[in-house]
Design a protein around this motif. Structure first.
Motif, PDB file in Angstrom:
ATOM      1  N   VAL A 180       0.541  -1.036   0.240  1.00  0.00           N
ATOM      2  CA  VAL A 180       0.252  -0.174   0.078  1.00  0.00           C
ATOM      3  C   VAL A 180       0.853   1.402   0.110  1.00  0.00           C
ATOM      4  O   VAL A 180       1.653   1.222   0.331  1.00  0.00           O
ATOM      5  CB  VAL A 180      -0.606   0.084   1.102  1.00  0.00           C
ATOM      6  N   ALA A 181       0.372   2.476  -0.129  1.00  0.00           N
ATOM      7  CA  ALA A 181       1.354   3.555  -0.079  1.00  0.00           C
ATOM      8  C   ALA A 181      -0.138   4.994   0.167  1.00  0.00           C
ATOM      9  O   ALA A 181      -0.466   4.764  -0.002  1.00  0.00           O
ATOM     10  CB  ALA A 181       0.940   3.758  -2.043  1.00  0.00           C
ATOM     11  N   GLY A 182       0.824   5.685   1.161  1.00  0.00           N
ATOM     12  CA  GLY A 182      -0.002   6.554   2.311  1.00  0.00           C
ATOM     13  C   GLY A 182       0.991   7.853   1.390  1.00  0.00           C
ATOM     14  O   GLY A 182       2.328   7.887   1.117  1.00  0.00           O
ATOM     15  N   CYS A 183       0.396   8.686   0.814  1.00  0.00           N
ATOM     16  CA  CYS A 183       0.008   9.616  -0.081  1.00  0.00           C
ATOM     17  C   CYS A 183      -0.216  10.667   0.422  1.00  0.00           C
ATOM     18  O   CYS A 183      -0.941  10.990   1.091  1.00  0.00           O
ATOM     19  CB  CYS A 183       0.066   9.374  -1.509  1.00  0.00           C
ATOM     20  N   THR A 184       0.535  12.014   0.670  1.00  0.00           N
ATOM     21  CA  THR A 184       0.197  13.360   0.594  1.00  0.00           C
ATOM     22  C   THR A 184      -0.504  14.025  -0.109  1.00  0.00           C
ATOM     23  O   THR A 184      -1.247  15.228   0.396  1.00  0.00           O
ATOM     24  CB  THR A 184       1.281  14.143   1.419  1.00  0.00           C
ATOM     25  N   GLY A 185      -0.929  13.860  -1.385  1.00  0.00           N
ATOM     26  CA  GLY A 185      -1.561  14.893  -1.997  1.00  0.00           C
ATOM     27  C   GLY A 185      -1.525  14.015  -3.512  1.00  0.00           C
ATOM     28  O   GLY A 185      -1.222  12.500  -3.642  1.00  0.00           O
TER      29      GLY A 185
END
Length: 356
Positions: free
Chosen positions: A205-210
């Protein structure tokens, strides 16, 4: 409340009030206006009715949601409940009306095929139906159909499509109260996103700021949409939930300013709640063997981007140093959880300027 910001009421509280008024009208012929409900923490708000219709065995009430001073997408939305008498012994059944979504993916606290009315609002509505039945001599056997005007349109501005909730909004709320800027619904969406990814068997999974970092990560790793977590400023929420509910691999992606804060140990990356420390960036540059002049230049930099440009010109990979620092912070929060972490740092244009 000391901050001077007004509390508001959740869609679940509005649906509960609408259900209470509609069922009361069904049993008595009169709509209570305003209608008062009982919420946890000894709160008893009253709601004005914006819409009322009484038919044969069915009544509908609409209430305009007031989210207080929270920038909530559903502020001002008309939340309606239609209560229809049902067969004796059938209890309370919930249906999704126009603008309320239906669950299509596993991993949420509701079964696939169920209307997206969360467990706590269901509990509130069920308890209020029982109280109205006891007060006015009803059986408490009803079908409650909840709808939200323009809900399908509003839902596009929420996580629902990504979580597999299709056709509209979710009816949410654990206490019935919206605390301004508590961001609890965003953090809850991050957790539900992780639940859905795990239920789908995602290993990465990827946590992205925007949206820019999300695009970069998608191109880099070819991740499906349900593996993308719209982390925003809430790095801590992603890491703490993954610590308890691990996925084998996590990519954290964002701009150098936000990730410089994470490298500095901040878990909330919002500009109002944490600042980029050029002092910390200067220490990184010094430890990496940067010249005294470069260390001073970075210490006096306006922004993290300014510091990055100075370091790039001097041939020092500040982006990689920030990525490594952010990765260390993330691993510290994850502790012993079996999650491999990598970090991707980008500039405003979406160019990758650092990795770890």
């Amino acid at each position: 409340m000391s901050s001077g910001l007004r509390y508001g009421w959740t869609t679940g509280a509005c649906a509960t009030a609408a259900t209470t008024a509609a069922y009361t009208a069904l049993l008595t012929g009169e709509f209570p206006d305003p209608v008062t409900i009982d919420l946890p923490q000894d709160k008893h708000p009253s709601f004005a009715l914006a819409r009322e219709e009484l038919g044969e065995g069915t009544a509908t009430v609409g209430i305009v949601k007031d989210a207080g001073d929270d920038p909530d997408v559903t502020h001002g939305a008309l939340v309606s409940a239609t209560v229809t008498l049902a067969a004796p012994g059938s209890g309370v059944t919930f249906r999704a009306g126009d603008g309320v979504g239906t669950v299509t993916k596993p991993g949420l606290p509701l079964a696939v095929g169920e209307p997206a009315i969360n467990p706590m609002p269901r509990k509130f509505m069920t308890e209020h139906v029982a109280a109205v039945a006891a007060r006015h001599g009803g059986t408490g056997d009803v079908v409650v159909t909840v709808s939200v005007e323009n809900g399908e349109e509003l839902a596009r501005r929420t996580w629902n499509p990504r979580l597999g909730i299709l056709g509209g909004l979710s009816i949410l709320g654990t206490t019935g109260v919206v605390v301004p800027y508590s961001c609890s619904s965003w953090i809850d969406s991050i957790r539900r996103g992780i639940d859905v990814a795990r239920a789908a068997g995602r290993q990465h999974v990827a946590g992205c700021t925007g949206s820019t970092s999300e695009r970069v990560v998608t191109e880099l790793y070819d991740l499906p949409e349900d593996a993308l977590l719209d982390m925003g400023d809430f790095a801590g929420a992603v890491l703490k939930y993954l610590r308890r509910h691990p996925v084998p691999r996590l990519t954290i992606a964002g701009g150098i300013g936000k990730l410089a804060k994470l490298a500095d140990g901040h878990l909330d990356l919002h500009s109002g709640r944490s600042q980029v420390s050029t002092e910390s960036l200067a220490a990184m540059v010094r430890d990496a063997g940067g010249s005294p002049a470069l260390v001073e230049g970075v210490r006096g930099a306006n922004t993290a981007l300014d510091a990055l440009q100075q370091c790039t010109a001097a041939g020092l990979p500040l982006g990689d140093l920030v990525a490594a620092g952010a990765r260390d912070t993330a691993r510290g929060v994850l502790r012993e959880a079996p999650v491999e972490v990598d970090v991707v740092v980008i500039d405003r244009g979406g160019t990758i300027v650092g990795r770890s």
